[in-house]
Design a protein around this motif. Structure first.
Motif, PDB file in Angstrom:
ATOM      1  N   ALA A 371       0.823  -1.203   0.000  1.00 50.34           N
ATOM      2  CA  ALA A 371       0.000   0.000   0.000  1.00 50.34           C
ATOM      3  C   ALA A 371       0.865   1.264   0.000  1.00 50.34           C
ATOM      4  CB  ALA A 371      -0.924  -0.002   1.217  1.00 50.34           C
ATOM      5  N   PHE A 372       1.969   1.233   0.756  1.00 47.91           N
ATOM      6  CA  PHE A 372       2.851   2.404   0.825  1.00 47.91           C
ATOM      7  C   PHE A 372       3.441   2.729  -0.541  1.00 47.91           C
ATOM      8  CE2 PHE A 372       7.266   3.882   1.130  1.00 47.91           C
ATOM      9  CZ  PHE A 372       7.056   5.129   1.710  1.00 47.91           C
ATOM     10  N   THR A 374       2.460   1.688  -3.465  1.00 52.39           N
ATOM     11  CA  THR A 374       1.395   2.008  -4.404  1.00 52.39           C
ATOM     12  C   THR A 374       0.978   3.465  -4.266  1.00 52.39           C
ATOM     13  OG1 THR A 374       0.579  -0.270  -4.327  1.00 52.39           O
ATOM     14  CG2 THR A 374      -0.923   1.398  -5.189  1.00 52.39           C
ATOM     15  N   ASP A 375       0.887   3.938  -3.024  1.00 51.15           N
ATOM     16  CA  ASP A 375       0.528   5.338  -2.782  1.00 51.15           C
ATOM     17  C   ASP A 375       1.597   6.285  -3.329  1.00 51.15           C
ATOM     18  OD1 ASP A 375      -1.774   4.530  -1.543  1.00 51.15           O
ATOM     19  OD2 ASP A 375      -0.983   4.726   0.507  1.00 51.15           O
ATOM     20  N   TYR A 378       1.256   6.342  -7.086  1.00 53.02           N
ATOM     21  CA  TYR A 378       0.034   7.071  -7.453  1.00 53.02           C
ATOM     22  C   TYR A 378       0.242   8.574  -7.309  1.00 53.02           C
ATOM     23  CZ  TYR A 378      -4.789   8.715  -7.417  1.00 53.02           C
ATOM     24  OH  TYR A 378      -5.940   9.398  -7.684  1.00 53.02           O
ATOM     25  N   TRP A 379       0.914   8.963  -6.201  1.00 51.02           N
ATOM     26  CA  TRP A 379       1.182  10.384  -5.992  1.00 51.02           C
ATOM     27  C   TRP A 379       2.071  10.948  -7.098  1.00 51.02           C
ATOM     28  CZ3 TRP A 379       5.587  13.327  -5.159  1.00 51.02           C
ATOM     29  CH2 TRP A 379       5.366  14.639  -4.710  1.00 51.02           C
TER      30      TRP A 379
END
Length: 405
Positions: A371-372, A374-375, A378-379
């Motif tokens: 999740a980290f 991926t974030d 995405y950012w």
């Protein structure tokens, strides 16, 4: 003369075939161009620009020379490069390709390193950054953050191996090392501060001019990098559709069988020799291979860096007298060392954190890391294009002012 004529003929035929393939397959070439452009303006440009600008400022203010004097006792005995190589190495690992080449060339232009030292230094200071290994490859392609630990450890261990091997390169020719050793006397911290102050005094540019030059130089380099990324993205696509990739992959099938690797991995391997992103992505999609086998091929691809990155490095080094050939040979050493390190680290690292060692299952504990990263990706994809466009606008303004003055 005959060899030169044959080289001219081969290059001419190659470029003609490439141009014809673009005309015959415009849809595929456009798709590949967009893929390369997206990668450049979403991730490569915004992630590399701050490192390039800060590096230029640190060199201009003499901080790099200060670090060089401090790290001389460490870098010289192990890698036979000056202490400034430690700065290049750290920045290369943090920012990724081709920051190591950019900084090495800059130090050579500043005459802080010799030609041989530059050839050694550039060979082991170019590497993938953690964002690409964890975010793009491990999470983006394999959906497995734990794999990133193995790939990153193997990749950076491979860098160290290359540095140790390259310390023996040019041993007979290197006379500057002995001279510099005799010059280094006195208290090291005092000497470091003296070097820092002297460098700042010698660079007579005001801070505003220094910052402007740093921004301009960094963006020019990144524009060149973007061109190579797009070019090799299209070239890789054309080679695949012309079945040239398949042809070479069939030739490698016997070698893959010898090393007990599935034949389907040969096509991603060939693609990875040209462009690491596509090669890593294709490797992750081979279901006939175990995760360990996929990791071995991916490690080699990351270590070899791909002809796309190598072309970027060659273009940067062309501004100096540093030869490209040692860097090219070092890429094979890095690929092999990283692959071997992956095998050795698999059980101690991946086997320790995952019960399913040789499958493509996703470890439950790794979902938080997934999740980290991926974030983060995405950012970057959301904000990256904005940063790129604003930076290019600043570059145009600076370039216009410089041209008019």
């Amino acid at each position: 003369m005959y060899k030169s004529k044959m080289k001219t003929l081969a290059l001419s035929i190659g470029v003609t075939i490439f141009a014809a393939s673009l005309i015959l397959m415009p849809g595929e070439s456009l798709e590949a161009s967009i893929r390369g452009l997206d990668m450049w303006w979403e991730i490569v440009f915004p992630s590399l620009l701050p490192f390039f600008i800060v590096s230029e400022m640190l060199i201009g203010f003499g901080v790099v020379r200060f670090i060089g004097v401090m790290l001389e006792p460490f870098m010289r005995p192990i890698f036979r490069v000056p202490g400034v190589g430690g700065f290049v190495w750290a920045m290369g690992m943090a920012s990724g390709f081709p920051a190591g080449a950019k900084l090495t060339a800059r130090l050579r232009q500043e005459d802080q390193i010799t030609k041989l030292e530059g050839e050694r230094l550039v060979s082991f200071t170019n590497s993938s950054n953690p964002l690409f290994i964890f975010g793009a490859v491990s999470v983006g392609f394999f959906q497995n953050a734990t794999l990133g630990i193995v790939l990153a450890a193997a990749h950076y261990i491979g860098n160290v191996c290359v540095g140790v091997v390259m310390r023996f390169y040019g041993r007979k020719e290197d006379q500057e090392m002995t001279r510099r050793k005799k010059e280094k006397k006195g208290f090291i911290i005092k000497e470091a501060f003296s070097a820092l102050h002297q460098t700042r005094i010698e660079d007579k540019r005001p801070i505003g001019k220094l910052l402007g030059d740093a921004v301009t130089s960094s963006i020019q380099t990144l524009l060149m990098i973007g061109g190579f990324i797009i070019l090799f993205s299209v070239m890789n696509k054309m080679l695949y559709h012309l079945h040239i990739t398949t042809f070479f992959a069939e030739g490698l099938s016997a070698l893959f069988i010898l090393f007990q690797l599935p034949e389907p991995l040969s096509i991603p391997f060939i693609s990875g020799l040209f462009e690491i992103t596509l090669g890593s992505k294709l490797t992750s999609g081979i279901t006939e291979a175990t995760l360990l086998q996929q990791a071995i091929i991916t490690s080699f691809i990351l270590g070899f860096s791909g002809f796309s990155v190598q072309a970027q490095v060659a273009s940067i080094l062309a501004e100096t007298d540093i030869r490209f050939k040692p860097f090219f040979y070092a890429r094979f050493i890095h690929g092999l060392a990283a692959s071997m390190a992956t095998i050795l680290l698999w059980k101690p690292i991946y086997g320790r954190f995952s019960d399913d060692q040789l499958s493509n299952a996703i470890p439950v504990f790794a979902r938080h890391n997934d999740a980290f990263w991926t974030d983060v990706l995405y950012w970057l994809k959301s904000v990256g294009p904005v940063i790129t466009i604003l930076s290019l606008m600043v570059y145009i303004i600076l370039y216009a002012k410089r041209s008019s003055s």
